[in-house]
Design an enzyme around this catalytic site. Sequence first.
Site, mmCIF file in Angstrom:
data_model
loop_
_atom_site.group_PDB
_atom_site.id
_atom_site.type_symbol
_atom_site.label_atom_id
_atom_site.label_comp_id
_atom_site.label_asym_id
_atom_site.label_seq_id
_atom_site.Cartn_x
_atom_site.Cartn_y
_atom_site.Cartn_z
ATOM 1 N N GLU A 1 -5.938 -7.887 3.674
ATOM 2 C CA GLU A 1 -5.407 -8.978 4.509
ATOM 3 C C GLU A 1 -6.538 -9.734 5.215
ATOM 4 O OE1 GLU A 1 -2.837 -9.790 8.490
ATOM 5 O OE2 GLU A 1 -2.190 -8.041 7.338
ATOM 6 N N THR B 1 -2.101 -8.691 10.893
ATOM 7 C CA THR B 1 -0.705 -8.474 11.314
ATOM 8 C C THR B 1 -0.350 -7.000 11.521
ATOM 9 O OG1 THR B 1 0.066 -8.372 9.020
ATOM 10 C CG2 THR B 1 0.098 -10.542 10.082
ATOM 11 N N ASN C 1 -0.892 -0.219 8.675
ATOM 12 C CA ASN C 1 0.165 -0.014 9.682
ATOM 13 C C ASN C 1 0.565 1.454 9.779
ATOM 14 O OD1 ASN C 1 3.123 0.361 8.519
ATOM 15 N ND2 ASN C 1 2.043 -0.997 7.102
ATOM 16 N N CYS D 1 3.118 -11.978 2.370
ATOM 17 C CA CYS D 1 4.113 -11.934 3.450
ATOM 18 C C CYS D 1 4.072 -13.247 4.231
ATOM 19 C CB CYS D 1 3.802 -10.770 4.388
ATOM 20 S SG CYS D 1 4.857 -10.800 5.850
ATOM 21 N N HIS E 1 0.823 -1.207 0.000
ATOM 22 C CA HIS E 1 0.000 0.000 0.000
ATOM 23 C C HIS E 1 0.862 1.263 0.000
ATOM 24 C CE1 HIS E 1 -3.858 -2.188 1.489
ATOM 25 N NE2 HIS E 1 -3.736 -2.182 0.181
ATOM 26 N N SER F 1 -2.850 2.366 4.003
ATOM 27 C CA SER F 1 -1.916 1.459 4.678
ATOM 28 C C SER F 1 -2.305 1.363 6.141
ATOM 29 C CB SER F 1 -0.488 2.011 4.544
ATOM 30 O OG SER F 1 0.342 1.474 5.537
#
Length: 324
Positions: free
Chosen positions: A134, A173, A233, A104, A47, A231
């Site tokens: 995800e 994650t 994270n 990943c 992303h 994104s």
Amino acid sequence: MTDKPSLDILLCAPRGFCAGVDRAIQIVDLALKKYGAPVYVRHEIVHNKFVVDGLRAKGAIFVEELEEIPEGTDAPVIFSAHGVAKSVPAEAKHRNMFFLDATCPLVTKVHVEAQRHAEEGHDIVLIGHRGHPEVIGTMGQLPPGKITLIETVADAEAFTPRDPDNLALVTQTTLSVDDTSAMVMVLKSRFPNIAVPAKEDICYATTNRQEAVKAVAPRVDAMIVVGAPNSSNSMRLVEVGERAGCRVSVLVQRAGDIDWDQFGDISSLGITAGASAPESLVEEVIGAFAERFNVNVEIAVTAEENIAFNIPRVLRQLEEASGH
């Protein structure tokens, strides 16, 4: 103008690319070298618009679904780092596509955990954000109805399972470590027999980047997270900065996005980058501040990262030849 105000920049370390992102980008790069353009990529490989645009310029074609790829192509198809539902490789096989999986390995680990729990007869609770690729991929490892998504503490409090003694937990994650802990506490107190991973599935890179922000944010007047709005994270890093007591904690995609009104009277600035943001964009942001301030950059190291993931065997010889 010589009398620029001085600015102390604290640069978070670790920041930026994680091993999973690095591997995914390498897979696209090496596939382009080995097979030539075009290479199809299902969903943004990571992303970050800057990364995606760079790969597009080299000949990668990004699609959201396999049906957008022309019939009969022998061009490779790459699945993004976020992982895919089981139906996606099944469809690719059905269409005789040559595909490479850039999921990943830490996401794959969650997929394997979910399947193992299902085989053991557990109903599965997934903590994550609805609609994130995800989460779609993890939920798609099992038949519909086998995984229940929990997004908030309120969801955890309201959740009524079929069999309270037969539950297992997995998580996305890239979540906020603190938010997830709060949801896990509620689920554990309500369902003492729930099977939880030894350590939550939040990956090492997400955890390390959040810890770095927690250490830096209380020491600075403002915090910049270099990253993308889609994104997960990166958005969590902005929230962590706010919660750690930094009055201005903002996301910028690159230097051109900086709203200078927010940074008029600061004397210290923290900078980090989400796991899919390249270091060149961090340098660009530091450069933009250096034009307006006398900057002094200090690196704030809270952890060392030396993890690397193998790339698929079919691309490995090429990688070795290029000296990676």
